[in-house]
Design an enzyme around this catalytic site. Structure first.
Site, PDB file in Angstrom:
ATOM      1  N   GLU A  30      37.973  30.700 -13.770  1.00 44.33           N
ATOM      2  CA  GLU A  30      37.013  31.036 -12.726  1.00 44.33           C
ATOM      3  C   GLU A  30      37.211  32.480 -12.298  1.00 44.33           C
ATOM      4  O   GLU A  30      36.802  32.887 -11.228  1.00 44.33           O
ATOM      5  CB  GLU A  30      37.083  30.062 -11.548  1.00 44.33           C
ATOM      6  N   CYS A  62      38.400  24.838 -10.563  1.00 46.98           N
ATOM      7  CA  CYS A  62      39.715  24.523 -11.135  1.00 46.98           C
ATOM      8  C   CYS A  62      39.698  23.352 -12.111  1.00 46.98           C
ATOM      9  O   CYS A  62      40.693  23.119 -12.806  1.00 46.98           O
ATOM     10  CB  CYS A  62      40.721  24.230 -10.022  1.00 46.98           C
ATOM     11  N   HIS A 113      45.765  18.167  -9.267  1.00 47.54           N
ATOM     12  CA  HIS A 113      45.470  19.598  -9.106  1.00 47.54           C
ATOM     13  C   HIS A 113      46.232  20.071  -7.865  1.00 47.54           C
ATOM     14  O   HIS A 113      46.150  19.433  -6.806  1.00 47.54           O
ATOM     15  CB  HIS A 113      43.966  19.818  -8.929  1.00 47.54           C
TER      16      HIS A 113
HETATM   17  N1  COA Z   1      56.136  25.200  10.147  1.00 46.87           N
HETATM   18  C1  COA Z   1      55.724  24.115   9.453  1.00 46.87           C
HETATM   19  N2  COA Z   1      54.418  23.919   9.069  1.00 46.87           N
HETATM   20  C2  COA Z   1      53.515  24.862   9.431  1.00 46.87           C
HETATM   21  C3  COA Z   1      53.885  26.002  10.159  1.00 46.87           C
HETATM   22  C4  COA Z   1      55.265  26.150  10.525  1.00 46.87           C
HETATM   23  N3  COA Z   1      55.689  27.206  11.203  1.00 46.87           N
HETATM   24  N4  COA Z   1      52.769  26.739  10.362  1.00 46.87           N
HETATM   25  C5  COA Z   1      51.743  26.098   9.776  1.00 46.87           C
HETATM   26  N5  COA Z   1      52.196  24.951   9.210  1.00 46.87           N
HETATM   27  C6  COA Z   1      51.433  23.961   8.475  1.00 46.87           C
HETATM   28  C7  COA Z   1      50.120  23.590   9.152  1.00 46.87           C
HETATM   29  O1  COA Z   1      50.301  22.552  10.114  1.00 46.87           O
HETATM   30  C8  COA Z   1      49.301  23.145   7.952  1.00 46.87           C
HETATM   31  O2  COA Z   1      49.699  21.840   7.565  1.00 46.87           O
HETATM   32  P1  COA Z   1      48.691  20.597   7.775  1.00 46.87           P
HETATM   33  O3  COA Z   1      47.448  20.908   7.012  1.00 46.87           O
HETATM   34  O4  COA Z   1      49.436  19.457   7.221  1.00 46.87           O
HETATM   35  O5  COA Z   1      48.447  20.541   9.255  1.00 46.87           O
HETATM   36  C9  COA Z   1      49.782  24.087   6.829  1.00 46.87           C
HETATM   37  O6  COA Z   1      51.049  24.570   7.259  1.00 46.87           O
HETATM   38  C10 COA Z   1      48.870  25.285   6.618  1.00 46.87           C
HETATM   39  O7  COA Z   1      48.742  25.960   7.844  1.00 46.87           O
HETATM   40  P2  COA Z   1      47.309  26.417   8.361  1.00 46.87           P
HETATM   41  O8  COA Z   1      47.474  27.039   9.697  1.00 46.87           O
HETATM   42  O9  COA Z   1      46.323  25.301   8.226  1.00 46.87           O
HETATM   43  O10 COA Z   1      47.020  27.550   7.282  1.00 46.87           O
HETATM   44  P3  COA Z   1      45.727  28.429   7.086  1.00 46.87           P
HETATM   45  O11 COA Z   1      44.817  28.416   8.247  1.00 46.87           O
HETATM   46  O12 COA Z   1      46.251  29.737   6.656  1.00 46.87           O
HETATM   47  O13 COA Z   1      44.903  27.720   5.895  1.00 46.87           O
HETATM   48  C11 COA Z   1      44.413  26.931   3.713  1.00 46.87           C
HETATM   49  C12 COA Z   1      45.470  27.028   4.827  1.00 46.87           C
HETATM   50  C13 COA Z   1      44.946  26.047   2.614  1.00 46.87           C
HETATM   51  C14 COA Z   1      43.115  26.315   4.271  1.00 46.87           C
HETATM   52  C15 COA Z   1      44.147  28.358   3.181  1.00 46.87           C
HETATM   53  O14 COA Z   1      45.306  28.882   2.616  1.00 46.87           O
HETATM   54  C16 COA Z   1      43.021  28.424   2.154  1.00 46.87           C
HETATM   55  O15 COA Z   1      41.879  28.638   2.517  1.00 46.87           O
HETATM   56  N6  COA Z   1      43.363  28.303   0.824  1.00 46.87           N
HETATM   57  C17 COA Z   1      42.404  28.419  -0.247  1.00 46.87           C
HETATM   58  C18 COA Z   1      41.572  27.181  -0.438  1.00 46.87           C
HETATM   59  C19 COA Z   1      42.353  26.024  -0.990  1.00 46.87           C
HETATM   60  O16 COA Z   1      43.380  26.184  -1.592  1.00 46.87           O
HETATM   61  N7  COA Z   1      41.822  24.808  -0.776  1.00 46.87           N
HETATM   62  C20 COA Z   1      42.440  23.584  -1.256  1.00 46.87           C
HETATM   63  C21 COA Z   1      41.509  22.669  -1.988  1.00 46.87           C
HETATM   64  S1  COA Z   1      41.121  23.249  -3.580  1.00 46.87           S
END
Ligand code: COA
Length: 447
Positions: free
Chosen positions: A83, A120, A244
């Site tokens: 991709e 993916c 995945h």
């Molecule tokens: N200690 C422990 N855990 C922590 C933490 C800390 N200090 N800070 C954050 N976390 C946890 C959050 O609770 C969350 O876990 P949860 O979903 O179980 O609640 C996780 O870490 C991620 O934190 P979050 O604040 O949600 O991260 P983010 O706003 O940066 O977004 C994604 C995370 C995955 C949405 C982002 O990285 C993204 O857009 N990725 C690309 C898209 C993707 O991969 N999608 C997946 C499907 S294909």
């Protein structure tokens, strides 16, 4: 009926590494545990300025062909899943074949080449295409080369930047495979979704939280569809369940839902009922909201049970080892999860031949596919060959400072015209070698 599946594979990581808790998190003003505990990631593989999807794909394929003693005449098909393509017409497989023809005497003129796109999941779709081609009797005894290659890079300061990665997995699909046989039964969950897309742009537009919901919804549909052809699944059916893995935290969420689904109406649910009650049933609730809330409560309780945690530690956790160290490789991710599981089995002396893997692939946009794979007799020898080299490759990656990371990210940004010095010295690999007269990317092999 002849079995068809993955005979052999090789992994090629980007030559750089970004340490997420120690380099990236402090620079972003974030708690390192968001990465190690929340997302489940230690590091992202990153491409040096001379690397891209072609070099990584060709390097993985070259290593695979060398190790298996293959020549171009042995290959009847080259499919690339990506991709991160930079060409809307000429498939990446032609660039890869061009690279390989620099180092082999023969050529791939009689191999069918293509490129698959569905976020993916495209790597798994290429496996399906190769399987169908061989089973249809069209392969003339030749094998298919499937290459999943991506530079999973996000716009700077996009939340997705936390989950980047870069690398390629090259797989040889053939009759009587040494590694795993693919099952004829598959289940799909597919819908028009807007969770992650790249309309005329290099870096994705992502609704990250939505993409996680869509992943779970489509995966559930795919599992139900799979069960409609293969019969009800049970958690004990599979030695490992490679999903995945955009980041391990995503798999943590998917695994507990899959477990809940597959224990319903089984003795496991009955055993657990003493501790956490039976699963909520829709017919016992007047409205969907009440049912959904009860399910969330049940899932939280289920996650805390020793029985679930033992299953997770045995069946899921070992699939996440490589992902933790390399981040998201998009089309390659589920194939890294399979590799992690098999490496774990070899390291822990598990006798895996004849056992099943339950494979859950996903691509945004969105589609999930569930299928089973039967581990073949030659798996141990094959996985040992991969794992020795993989360990070396991961250890040899150049550890980026944050300033270097910013520069090399800019070097891969098509909107910026920057020259960045190479941070590593290529050796016995294909490298990007500048632009041709029609705007094509050119490549050369470095001894
Ligand atoms: N200690 C422990 N855990 C922590 C933490 C800390 N200090 N800070 C954050 N976390 C946890 C959050 O609770 C969350 O876990 P949860 O979903 O179980 O609640 C996780 O870490 C991620 O934190 P979050 O604040 O949600 O991260 P983010 O706003 O940066 O977004 C994604 C995370 C995955 C949405 C982002 O990285 C993204 O857009 N990725 C690309 C898209 C993707 O991969 N999608 C997946 C499907 S294909």
């Amino acid at each position: 009926m002849t079995s068809v599946g993955i005979d052999a594979f090789e992994i090629w990581t980007g030559n750089l590494v970004l340490d997420l808790p120690n380099t990236f998190a402090p620079a972003q003003g974030e708690d390192p545990e968001k990465y190690t505990k929340g997302l489940g990631l230690n590091a992202s593989s990153f491409p040096d300025s001379y690397e891209d999807i072609v070099t990584m794909g060709a390097n993985a394929a070259h290593r695979l062909m060398e190790r298996k003693g293959l020549t171009p005449e042995d290959i009847g098909r080259i499919d690339v899943a990506t991709e991160s393509s930079f060409d809307k017409s000429k498939p990446i497989s032609t660039y890869v074949a061009g690279c390989l023809e620099q180092v082999y005497e023969g050529d791939f003129h009689h191999a069918n080449k293509g490129e698959r796109k569905f976020a993916c999941i495209a790597g798994t779709q290429c496996l399906d295409d190769a399987y169908n081609w061989i089973r249809a009797g069209r392969s003339r005894g030749r094998a298919a080369l499937v290459i999943a290659t991506d530079t999973a890079l996000y716009e700077r300061d996009d939340p997705g930047e936390a989950t980047q990665g870069a690398g390629a997995v090259a797989m040889l699909i053939d009759e009587d495979p040494n590694l795993v046989e693919l099952s004829a039964e598959q289940g799909y969950g597919s819908a028009d979704e807007t969770d992650f897309l790249k309309p005329q742009q290099q870096f994705p537009s992502v609704d990250g939280k939505r993409s996680m919901q869509v992943y779970l919804a489509r995966m559930r549909e795919a599992l139900e569809d799979y069960e409609s052809v293969a019969g009800a699944s049970h958690p004990d059916d599979f030695a490992y369940v490679p999903f995945h893995t955009p980041f391990p935290g995503m798999v943590r969420k998917a695994a507990v839902l899959a477990y809940r689904h597959t224990i319903r109406d089984t003795p496991i649910e009955a055993d657990l009922a003493e501790e956490i009650g039976r699963q909520p049933r829709r017919e016992d609730f007047d409205d969907k909201a009440g049912y959904d809330e009860a399910i969330r409560g049940y899932v939280d309780d289920l996650k805390a049970t020793e029985r679930y945690q033992t299953w997770y530690e045995t069946t899921i956790e070992p699939t996440l080892t490589i992902s933790r160290e390399v981040g998201n490789w998009y089309t390659g991710s589920v194939h890294l999860a399979r590799a992690s599981a098999l490496i774990h089995a070899a390291e822990t002396d598990r006798d895996l031949a004849g056992s099943a893997l339950g494979v859950g692939s996903y691509g945004s946009g969105a589609q999930a596919e569930v299928h089973a794979e039967l581990v073949a007799d030659g798996w141990h020898e094959e996985i040992e060959a991969v794992s020795d080299h993989l360990d070396d490759q991961l250890a040899e990656r150049y550890d980026l400072t944050f300033t270097e990371y910013e520069a090399v990210h800019d070097a891969h940004n098509h909107d910026k015209d920057v020259e960045t010095a190479e941070l590593t010295t290529p050796s016995r690999e294909f490298v990007f070698d500048g632009w041709g007269r029609m705007g094509e990317r050119k490549y050369r092999y470095v001894e």
